[in-house]
Design a protein around this motif. Structure first.
Motif, PDB file in Angstrom:
ATOM      1  N   VAL A 281     -21.285  24.425   2.888  1.00 13.05           N
ATOM      2  CA  VAL A 281     -20.429  23.335   2.409  1.00 13.05           C
ATOM      3  C   VAL A 281     -19.771  22.622   3.583  1.00 13.05           C
ATOM      4  O   VAL A 281     -19.210  23.262   4.461  1.00 13.05           O
ATOM      5  CB  VAL A 281     -19.339  23.903   1.461  1.00 13.05           C
ATOM      6  CG1 VAL A 281     -18.168  22.967   1.352  1.00 13.05           C
ATOM      7  CG2 VAL A 281     -19.928  24.193   0.097  1.00 13.05           C
ATOM      8  N   GLU A 282     -19.889  21.299   3.620  1.00  7.56           N
ATOM      9  CA  GLU A 282     -19.120  20.503   4.590  1.00  7.56           C
ATOM     10  C   GLU A 282     -18.165  19.618   3.805  1.00  7.56           C
ATOM     11  O   GLU A 282     -18.444  19.259   2.661  1.00  7.56           O
ATOM     12  CB  GLU A 282     -20.058  19.603   5.404  1.00  7.56           C
ATOM     13  CG  GLU A 282     -20.909  20.320   6.435  1.00  7.56           C
ATOM     14  CD  GLU A 282     -22.050  19.419   6.897  1.00  7.56           C
ATOM     15  OE1 GLU A 282     -21.780  18.482   7.675  1.00  7.56           O
ATOM     16  OE2 GLU A 282     -23.183  19.639   6.466  1.00  7.56           O
ATOM     17  N   SER A 302     -28.313  20.958   0.707  1.00  9.43           N
ATOM     18  CA  SER A 302     -29.597  20.340   0.345  1.00  9.43           C
ATOM     19  C   SER A 302     -29.407  19.439  -0.874  1.00  9.43           C
ATOM     20  O   SER A 302     -28.403  19.546  -1.600  1.00  9.43           O
ATOM     21  CB  SER A 302     -30.639  21.422   0.012  1.00  9.43           C
ATOM     22  OG  SER A 302     -30.289  22.045  -1.216  1.00  9.43           O
ATOM     23  N   GLU A 303     -30.383  18.580  -1.099  1.00 10.18           N
ATOM     24  CA  GLU A 303     -30.354  17.691  -2.256  1.00 10.18           C
ATOM     25  C   GLU A 303     -30.419  18.517  -3.549  1.00 10.18           C
ATOM     26  O   GLU A 303     -29.747  18.211  -4.532  1.00 10.18           O
ATOM     27  CB  GLU A 303     -31.546  16.724  -2.167  1.00 10.18           C
ATOM     28  CG  GLU A 303     -31.538  15.668  -3.248  1.00 10.18           C
ATOM     29  CD  GLU A 303     -32.587  14.565  -3.022  1.00 10.18           C
ATOM     30  OE1 GLU A 303     -33.396  14.680  -2.073  1.00 10.18           O
ATOM     31  OE2 GLU A 303     -32.586  13.603  -3.799  1.00 10.18           O
ATOM     32  N   VAL A 304     -31.241  19.571  -3.525  1.00  5.00           N
ATOM     33  CA  VAL A 304     -31.380  20.438  -4.706  1.00  5.00           C
ATOM     34  C   VAL A 304     -30.047  21.105  -5.041  1.00  5.00           C
ATOM     35  O   VAL A 304     -29.670  21.219  -6.218  1.00  5.00           O
ATOM     36  CB  VAL A 304     -32.474  21.512  -4.439  1.00  5.00           C
ATOM     37  CG1 VAL A 304     -32.550  22.496  -5.593  1.00  5.00           C
ATOM     38  CG2 VAL A 304     -33.813  20.838  -4.212  1.00  5.00           C
ATOM     39  N   ALA A 305     -29.328  21.529  -3.996  1.00  2.00           N
ATOM     40  CA  ALA A 305     -28.024  22.161  -4.229  1.00  2.00           C
ATOM     41  C   ALA A 305     -27.091  21.198  -4.961  1.00  2.00           C
ATOM     42  O   ALA A 305     -26.305  21.609  -5.819  1.00  2.00           O
ATOM     43  CB  ALA A 305     -27.416  22.602  -2.899  1.00  2.00           C
ATOM     44  N   ILE A 310     -24.396  19.718 -10.010  1.00  2.93           N
ATOM     45  CA  ILE A 310     -24.051  18.722 -11.044  1.00  2.93           C
ATOM     46  C   ILE A 310     -24.344  19.311 -12.436  1.00  2.93           C
ATOM     47  O   ILE A 310     -23.529  19.191 -13.356  1.00  2.93           O
ATOM     48  CB  ILE A 310     -24.828  17.401 -10.813  1.00  2.93           C
ATOM     49  CG1 ILE A 310     -24.281  16.698  -9.556  1.00  2.93           C
ATOM     50  CG2 ILE A 310     -24.738  16.475 -12.031  1.00  2.93           C
ATOM     51  CD1 ILE A 310     -25.071  15.485  -9.095  1.00  2.93           C
ATOM     52  N   GLU A 311     -25.487  20.000 -12.568  1.00  2.00           N
ATOM     53  CA  GLU A 311     -25.859  20.617 -13.848  1.00  2.00           C
ATOM     54  C   GLU A 311     -24.895  21.735 -14.248  1.00  2.00           C
ATOM     55  O   GLU A 311     -24.491  21.844 -15.400  1.00  2.00           O
ATOM     56  CB  GLU A 311     -27.290  21.171 -13.775  1.00  2.00           C
ATOM     57  CG  GLU A 311     -28.358  20.090 -13.894  1.00  2.00           C
ATOM     58  CD  GLU A 311     -28.140  19.158 -15.095  1.00  2.00           C
ATOM     59  OE1 GLU A 311     -27.993  19.679 -16.224  1.00  2.00           O
ATOM     60  OE2 GLU A 311     -28.070  17.929 -14.895  1.00  2.00           O
ATOM     61  N   ILE A 312     -24.554  22.567 -13.270  1.00  2.86           N
ATOM     62  CA  ILE A 312     -23.620  23.675 -13.549  1.00  2.86           C
ATOM     63  C   ILE A 312     -22.269  23.115 -14.017  1.00  2.86           C
ATOM     64  O   ILE A 312     -21.716  23.546 -15.035  1.00  2.86           O
ATOM     65  CB  ILE A 312     -23.422  24.555 -12.287  1.00  2.86           C
ATOM     66  CG1 ILE A 312     -24.718  25.317 -11.973  1.00  2.86           C
ATOM     67  CG2 ILE A 312     -22.258  25.529 -12.480  1.00  2.86           C
ATOM     68  CD1 ILE A 312     -24.759  25.927 -10.576  1.00  2.86           C
ATOM     69  N   ARG A 350     -27.118  14.652   0.219  1.00  2.00           N
ATOM     70  CA  ARG A 350     -26.425  15.948   0.079  1.00  2.00           C
ATOM     71  C   ARG A 350     -24.963  15.760  -0.353  1.00  2.00           C
ATOM     72  O   ARG A 350     -24.187  16.694  -0.369  1.00  2.00           O
ATOM     73  CB  ARG A 350     -26.511  16.722   1.397  1.00  2.00           C
ATOM     74  CG  ARG A 350     -27.956  17.057   1.797  1.00  2.00           C
ATOM     75  CD  ARG A 350     -28.022  17.972   3.002  1.00  2.00           C
ATOM     76  NE  ARG A 350     -27.653  17.313   4.240  1.00  2.00           N
ATOM     77  CZ  ARG A 350     -26.621  17.645   5.003  1.00  2.00           C
ATOM     78  NH1 ARG A 350     -25.805  18.628   4.640  1.00  2.00           N
ATOM     79  NH2 ARG A 350     -26.382  16.989   6.121  1.00  2.00           N
ATOM     80  N   VAL A 351     -24.622  14.494  -0.674  1.00  2.00           N
ATOM     81  CA  VAL A 351     -23.226  14.210  -1.036  1.00  2.00           C
ATOM     82  C   VAL A 351     -23.003  14.464  -2.533  1.00  2.00           C
ATOM     83  O   VAL A 351     -23.773  13.992  -3.374  1.00  2.00           O
ATOM     84  CB  VAL A 351     -22.859  12.749  -0.696  1.00  2.00           C
ATOM     85  CG1 VAL A 351     -21.444  12.419  -1.184  1.00  2.00           C
ATOM     86  CG2 VAL A 351     -22.995  12.489   0.800  1.00  2.00           C
TER      87      VAL A 351
END
Ligand SMILES: *Cc1c(COP(=O)(O)O)cnc(C)c1O
Length: 377
Positions: A281-282, A302-305, A310-312, A350-351
């Motif tokens: 995390v930044e 990452s983009e996936v993260a 967002i889903e969680i 990644r934002v």
């Protein structure tokens, strides 16, 4: 649902709106427009403010008033909301895209300097971009999230090359630069009062400047270039005025500007303090003293993260989103002239933006932080 960024209409909005209806001043002329403009000039530490129908139209009309024409180039950061690029296109001009710097996500001044020093010549008082023969007509720094660009350096470059600086301060109302209001930093600066901005008028914008002639020119152009109350119009004008109804909401909103900004800063400080030690995390770039923290959030690994998070959050009825996609990756702007984009390309996808409404409660903030912590440790 804990919303991402919704208006806070807890002040005099209803009262002032009723007043518009009672007095029949609902349209583009009325006491709230003038009053809102006075407030805007005052909080920006400048002399003139002209209210407009949107942030986009404020930018467009300022570019027109500064002489940007068909075929010109305007230097803008690729990492911005698409309105910045669209305003340039609406003049028939094209963006020349440059990268940002990672410390504040604002325009990369070294790249501008490099272009102006090595790729331009002055010809007939015009600054010509040699590779295409086009004129560079303006530079638009964008105050990303309310972070002010490094304006001292940018101003000295702009004045050396004699090009107007038009700041897209869409989300930066109330921000300071080195402790002072931002109204005199650029030739002109523009605000947006769209629904998700720090203060809203439903939809609206404004231009602020300390140049009286420029302010008068903009005011003339945005009201159809009408000469007095006659039906003579001395050039091609625009219908970009703010209505008295919108300005009434604006007047109520701006009364609470400092309360809203303080809350935005508290939200940022809370997320930063609670989430800074999580793995991968930044934090968002911070200008906590002078900035306004329009949106808060995190940069994940990452983009996936980001999409996973967002889903969680959605399962817990918390709204979170991605943020701007650079202009050089957008269909209408992918063929624009551009510099190396390695900085924005490294972080833009990644934002993660997190709930940042000024009306959010501390319990809601705790819930957001709690869900993120449980899913990222
Ligand atoms: C919101 C925003 C705008 C556009 O404003 P509108 O009022 O929606 O036209 C322009 N630039 C930036 C950087 C913005 O964030």
């Amino acid at each position: 649902m804990i919303s991402l960024c919704i208006p806070n209409l807890s002040g005099n909005e209803k009262k002032y709106l009723n007043d518009c209806i009672d007095t029949t001043y609902v349209s583009s002329v009325g006491p709230y427009v003038s009053k809102f403009e006075e407030y805007l000039a005052r909080v920006s530490g400048t002399d003139y403010a002209v209210a407009t129908s949107a942030g986009t139209t404020a930018l467009h009309i300022t570019l027109v008033a500064c002489g940007v024409q068909n075929g010109d180039l305007v230097i803008i950061p690729s990492y911005t909301f698409i309105a910045t690029a669209n305003a340039v296109s609406h003049c028939g001009a094209s963006p020349l895209l440059v990268d940002v710097t990672y410390d504040d996500w604002t325009i990369n001044i070294d790249q501008i300097q490099e272009i102006l020093n090595s790729k331009t010549i002055k010809s007939n008082n015009k600054l010509i971009y040699v590779p295409t023969g086009q004129r560079i007509a303006a530079i638009i720094p964008v105050y990303t999230l309310g972070n002010i660009a490094k304006m001292e350096k940018l101003c000295s470059i702009a004045s050396k090359f004699e090009i107007p600086l038009i700041a897209d301060a869409a989300a930066a109302i109330g921000a300071l630069y080195k402790g002072k209001p931002i109204g005199k930093l650029a030739t002109a600066s523009t605000f947006s009062f769209n629904g998700n901005k720090t203060i809203t008028t439903g939809g609206g914008g404004a231009v602020i400047t300390d140049n009286q002639l420029l302010a008068e020119k903009i005011r003339h152009l945005l009201s159809t270039a009408r000469v007095g109350i006659t039906y003579t119009h001395d050039e091609v004008g625009y219908n970009y005025r703010m209505t008295n109804i919108a300005a009434a909401v604006g007047c109520a909103q701006i009364e609470k500007l400092s309360v809203f900004i303080n809350r935005k800063k508290e939200i940022r400080q809370y997320y930063d303090a609670e989430l800074k030690d999580l793995p991968g995390v930044e934090l968002f770039p911070n200008q906590l003293d002078d900035g306004v923290c329009w949106f808060s959030g995190l940069v994940l690994d990452s983009e996936v993260a980001v999409t996973d998070m967002i889903e969680i959050l959605k399962k817990y009825e918390i709204e979170a989103r991605t943020f701007w996609k650079p202009m050089h990756l957008q269909p209408p702007y992918q063929n624009c002239l551009k510099t190396d984009m390695s900085i924005c390309e490294k972080f833009w996808n990644r934002v993660l933006t997190l709930p940042s409404s000024t009306g959010i409660t501390n319990e809601e903030l705790e819930k957001v932080v709690d869900v993120i912590k449980r899913n990222r440790s």
